[in-house]
Structures are given as C-alpha cells and as structure tokens.
Design a protein around this motif. Structure first.
Motif, PDB file in Angstrom:
ATOM      1  N   ILE A 181       0.832  -1.202   0.000  1.00  0.00           N
ATOM      2  CA  ILE A 181       0.000   0.000   0.000  1.00  0.00           C
ATOM      3  C   ILE A 181       0.871   1.257   0.000  1.00  0.00           C
ATOM      4  O   ILE A 181       0.605   2.222  -0.733  1.00  0.00           O
ATOM      5  CB  ILE A 181      -0.937  -0.010   1.223  1.00  0.00           C
ATOM      6  N   ILE A 182       1.937   1.263   0.794  1.00  0.00           N
ATOM      7  CA  ILE A 182       2.806   2.441   0.870  1.00  0.00           C
ATOM      8  C   ILE A 182       3.527   2.673  -0.457  1.00  0.00           C
ATOM      9  O   ILE A 182       3.617   3.809  -0.946  1.00  0.00           O
ATOM     10  CB  ILE A 182       3.816   2.274   2.019  1.00  0.00           C
ATOM     11  N   ILE A 183       4.026   1.613  -1.068  1.00  0.00           N
ATOM     12  CA  ILE A 183       4.754   1.765  -2.333  1.00  0.00           C
ATOM     13  C   ILE A 183       3.817   2.205  -3.452  1.00  0.00           C
ATOM     14  O   ILE A 183       4.195   2.992  -4.339  1.00  0.00           O
ATOM     15  CB  ILE A 183       5.460   0.444  -2.688  1.00  0.00           C
ATOM     16  N   ASP A 184       2.567   1.739  -3.415  1.00  0.00           N
ATOM     17  CA  ASP A 184       1.605   2.134  -4.460  1.00  0.00           C
ATOM     18  C   ASP A 184       1.267   3.619  -4.415  1.00  0.00           C
ATOM     19  O   ASP A 184       0.783   4.179  -5.414  1.00  0.00           O
ATOM     20  CB  ASP A 184       0.326   1.310  -4.329  1.00  0.00           C
ATOM     21  N   THR A 185       1.496   4.258  -3.270  1.00  0.00           N
ATOM     22  CA  THR A 185       1.185   5.683  -3.161  1.00  0.00           C
ATOM     23  C   THR A 185       2.251   6.565  -3.804  1.00  0.00           C
ATOM     24  O   THR A 185       2.029   7.780  -3.949  1.00  0.00           O
ATOM     25  CB  THR A 185       1.038   6.082  -1.674  1.00  0.00           C
ATOM     26  N   MET A 186       3.369   6.004  -4.194  1.00  0.00           N
ATOM     27  CA  MET A 186       4.432   6.793  -4.824  1.00  0.00           C
ATOM     28  C   MET A 186       4.009   7.197  -6.226  1.00  0.00           C
ATOM     29  O   MET A 186       3.434   6.395  -6.971  1.00  0.00           O
ATOM     30  CB  MET A 186       5.725   5.984  -4.877  1.00  0.00           C
ATOM     31  N   PRO A 187       4.296   8.437  -6.620  1.00  0.00           N
ATOM     32  CA  PRO A 187       3.899   8.903  -7.964  1.00  0.00           C
ATOM     33  C   PRO A 187       4.587   8.116  -9.069  1.00  0.00           C
ATOM     34  O   PRO A 187       5.773   7.798  -8.986  1.00  0.00           O
ATOM     35  CB  PRO A 187       4.354  10.375  -7.973  1.00  0.00           C
ATOM     36  N   GLY A 188       3.821   7.794 -10.102  1.00  0.00           N
ATOM     37  CA  GLY A 188       4.371   7.098 -11.255  1.00  0.00           C
ATOM     38  C   GLY A 188       4.673   5.636 -11.036  1.00  0.00           C
ATOM     39  O   GLY A 188       5.321   4.997 -11.885  1.00  0.00           O
ATOM     40  N   MET A 189       4.211   5.075  -9.948  1.00  0.00           N
ATOM     41  CA  MET A 189       4.497   3.669  -9.644  1.00  0.00           C
ATOM     42  C   MET A 189       3.578   2.757 -10.455  1.00  0.00           C
ATOM     43  O   MET A 189       2.361   2.957 -10.500  1.00  0.00           O
ATOM     44  CB  MET A 189       4.314   3.405  -8.151  1.00  0.00           C
ATOM     45  N   THR A 190       4.171   1.758 -11.098  1.00  0.00           N
ATOM     46  CA  THR A 190       3.406   0.748 -11.838  1.00  0.00           C
ATOM     47  C   THR A 190       3.272  -0.508 -11.001  1.00  0.00           C
ATOM     48  O   THR A 190       4.030  -0.729 -10.048  1.00  0.00           O
ATOM     49  CB  THR A 190       4.106   0.422 -13.163  1.00  0.00           C
ATOM     50  N   GLN A 191       2.319  -1.361 -11.358  1.00  0.00           N
ATOM     51  CA  GLN A 191       2.110  -2.586 -10.610  1.00  0.00           C
ATOM     52  C   GLN A 191       3.299  -3.542 -10.743  1.00  0.00           C
ATOM     53  O   GLN A 191       3.658  -4.236  -9.787  1.00  0.00           O
ATOM     54  CB  GLN A 191       0.825  -3.275 -11.090  1.00  0.00           C
ATOM     55  N   GLN A 192       3.909  -3.580 -11.904  1.00  0.00           N
ATOM     56  CA  GLN A 192       5.071  -4.459 -12.081  1.00  0.00           C
ATOM     57  C   GLN A 192       6.224  -4.039 -11.171  1.00  0.00           C
ATOM     58  O   GLN A 192       6.814  -4.859 -10.468  1.00  0.00           O
ATOM     59  CB  GLN A 192       5.517  -4.429 -13.545  1.00  0.00           C
ATOM     60  N   LEU A 193       6.510  -2.748 -11.184  1.00  0.00           N
ATOM     61  CA  LEU A 193       7.603  -2.257 -10.350  1.00  0.00           C
ATOM     62  C   LEU A 193       7.246  -2.334  -8.871  1.00  0.00           C
ATOM     63  O   LEU A 193       8.103  -2.611  -8.027  1.00  0.00           O
ATOM     64  CB  LEU A 193       7.944  -0.821 -10.739  1.00  0.00           C
ATOM     65  N   SER A 194       5.987  -2.115  -8.556  1.00  0.00           N
ATOM     66  CA  SER A 194       5.542  -2.150  -7.161  1.00  0.00           C
ATOM     67  C   SER A 194       5.736  -3.540  -6.558  1.00  0.00           C
ATOM     68  O   SER A 194       6.293  -3.685  -5.465  1.00  0.00           O
ATOM     69  CB  SER A 194       4.073  -1.735  -7.062  1.00  0.00           C
ATOM     70  N   TRP A 195       5.288  -4.568  -7.257  1.00  0.00           N
ATOM     71  CA  TRP A 195       5.436  -5.923  -6.735  1.00  0.00           C
ATOM     72  C   TRP A 195       6.909  -6.347  -6.662  1.00  0.00           C
ATOM     73  O   TRP A 195       7.313  -7.058  -5.746  1.00  0.00           O
ATOM     74  CB  TRP A 195       4.650  -6.899  -7.612  1.00  0.00           C
ATOM     75  N   THR A 196       7.697  -5.892  -7.600  1.00  0.00           N
ATOM     76  CA  THR A 196       9.123  -6.211  -7.562  1.00  0.00           C
ATOM     77  C   THR A 196       9.797  -5.574  -6.357  1.00  0.00           C
ATOM     78  O   THR A 196      10.597  -6.215  -5.656  1.00  0.00           O
ATOM     79  CB  THR A 196       9.818  -5.751  -8.854  1.00  0.00           C
ATOM     80  N   LEU A 197       9.458  -4.308  -6.087  1.00  0.00           N
ATOM     81  CA  LEU A 197      10.033  -3.628  -4.928  1.00  0.00           C
ATOM     82  C   LEU A 197       9.585  -4.268  -3.616  1.00  0.00           C
ATOM     83  O   LEU A 197      10.378  -4.411  -2.679  1.00  0.00           O
ATOM     84  CB  LEU A 197       9.659  -2.148  -4.955  1.00  0.00           C
ATOM     85  N   VAL A 198       8.326  -4.648  -3.546  1.00  0.00           N
ATOM     86  CA  VAL A 198       7.822  -5.311  -2.338  1.00  0.00           C
ATOM     87  C   VAL A 198       8.576  -6.618  -2.098  1.00  0.00           C
ATOM     88  O   VAL A 198       8.997  -6.917  -0.969  1.00  0.00           O
ATOM     89  CB  VAL A 198       6.310  -5.570  -2.447  1.00  0.00           C
ATOM     90  N   ASN A 199       8.756  -7.383  -3.148  1.00  0.00           N
ATOM     91  CA  ASN A 199       9.458  -8.647  -3.018  1.00  0.00           C
ATOM     92  C   ASN A 199      10.916  -8.436  -2.595  1.00  0.00           C
ATOM     93  O   ASN A 199      11.415  -9.114  -1.683  1.00  0.00           O
ATOM     94  CB  ASN A 199       9.397  -9.405  -4.340  1.00  0.00           C
TER      95      ASN A 199
END
Length: 219
Positions: A72-90
């Motif tokens: 949820i926190i990473i998704d709030t970053m501007p310009g964040m995509t779902q692919q990059l979001s899940w990669t960063l979470v992992n």
C-alpha cells in the motif's frame, strides 16, 4: 694466559629457531560456530525470548500484514506501476528478512543470562534451538517463495523482473536457510586458528675441528 682467567669454551653452534615457518593466512576458510559444550549449556539455562516469538500466536500472520502494508505504501508513490511495485515489495521483504534472520548475530537483550552463548548465532540459527524442519522454519522458508510467485504473476511474467526476483530469492532466502550452511561461516583471509607452525628440520652441524680452536674461543 693467566690461570685466573676463566676458561669458557664457546663451542655453541649458531642457534636456529625450531618454531619453523608460520602458516600464512588462508584465502577462504569455512568454520563452524556455536558448537562448544559450555555454549550449549549456557543456551539451555534460560529461555531465549529473542527467538521464541516466531512460535507465538500471530507470528506467521505478521509477515502477511507487513507485505500488505508495504504494498500500500509503495503504491502511493507517484508514477508507480504494478510491475515495479510488486518487484520492490518482493526485494524489500527479502532484504529485510535476510538482514533480520541471517545477518545480525546475538541477542539484543538479556545477553548476560546466556553468558554470550548466542553471540555468534543468527536469529535463524537460534530458532527452535537450531532444529531443522520445524513448523516455524517451514513457514519462514515458504513465505518468500509464495511472495515470489505472487510478484511473478502480477509482473505479467516479465523476463527481467523474473530474473531479478528469482536471483534475490535464491541468494537471500533459500541458500542461507539450507541445513548444510547451518552455523557455517565463510572467512576471507582468515588466520590459521590451529596455532601450529610448519616444522622445519634443523640442519645437521658438522663436527668441530679441534685444530681450529684458538684464543678467540676463550674469554
């Protein structure tokens, strides 16, 4: 030569140290830690609350909660995509879990109760007194794999992100948990702990010719 002069025959051959050549430092050395008898007895004296929390109620659920909160926190970053979001979470989950379970050693509190018996052990090695394949360790082994599968699915099986996530999974979550590496440490340029020097055979001394004895041998 006066008879009062003390006659000290200096026939001692040149001394040579029998200690020999000291062993040089090894480039790479693998050694086991935490296996001394006194350390085992000190660890059994009191309950290690630093590691027992993984068996408490809700300890398994906290991993899911942290992953969801991080997403949820990473998704709030501007310009964040779902692919990059899940990669960063992992990647963040793997990095933090590696730091917590496989990098930091010792216990942060009540260390004097165990006389420093846990100073060389990671949290993973402290869990369940080092026993393998316990329910808690099976869950800690399975959780990063499930997150990797989820991140692979939601990144639409992107090849580069798959390679990055898989590499991080192997080196940060799978390899450090293998039983073959339990309490094993890889030391670089480590000194030889045996303290034994390589023996050197002393050179044989020739018999002293009596005709060579002169006034220089007397003092």
């Amino acid at each position: 030569m006066s008879s009062a002069t003390s006659l000290k025959l200096n026939l001692r051959p040149p001394t040579q140290s029998l200690k020999g050549r000291q062993r040089s430092a090894s480039l790479v050395k693998v050694e086991e830690v935490g296996g001394r008898v006194e350390e085992v007895l000190d660890r059994s004296a009191y309950v290690n609350i630093n590691a027992n929390w993984v068996n408490a109620k809700g300890a398994w659920l906290i991993h899911v909660v942290l992953v969801v909160m991080g997403k949820i926190i990473i998704d709030t970053m501007p310009g964040m995509t779902q692919q990059l979001s899940w990669t960063l979470v992992n990647l963040l989950y793997l990095a933090l879990s590696y730091l917590m379970f496989h990098w930091v050693t010792g216990i942060p509190f009540d260390n004097e109760l165990h006389a420093g018996a846990y100073d060389d052990l990671t949290l993973w090695e402290q869990i369940d007194d080092g026993a393998q394949y316990t329910p808690s360790k099976k869950w800690l082994f399975t959780a990063p794999i499930l997150l990797f599968l989820a991140s692979t699915h939601y990144t639409n099986y992107n090849l580069w992100m798959f390679v990055i996530n898989l590499t991080a999974l192997i080196f940060l979550a799978i390899v450090p948990k293998l039983p073959q590496l339990h309490r094993q440490r890889v030391r670089f340029l480590a000194e030889d702990a045996s303290g034994t020097a390589t023996p050197v055979t002393p050179r044989s001394e020739k018999a002293l010719d009596p005709s060579l004895i002169n006034d220089t041998y007397f003092k």
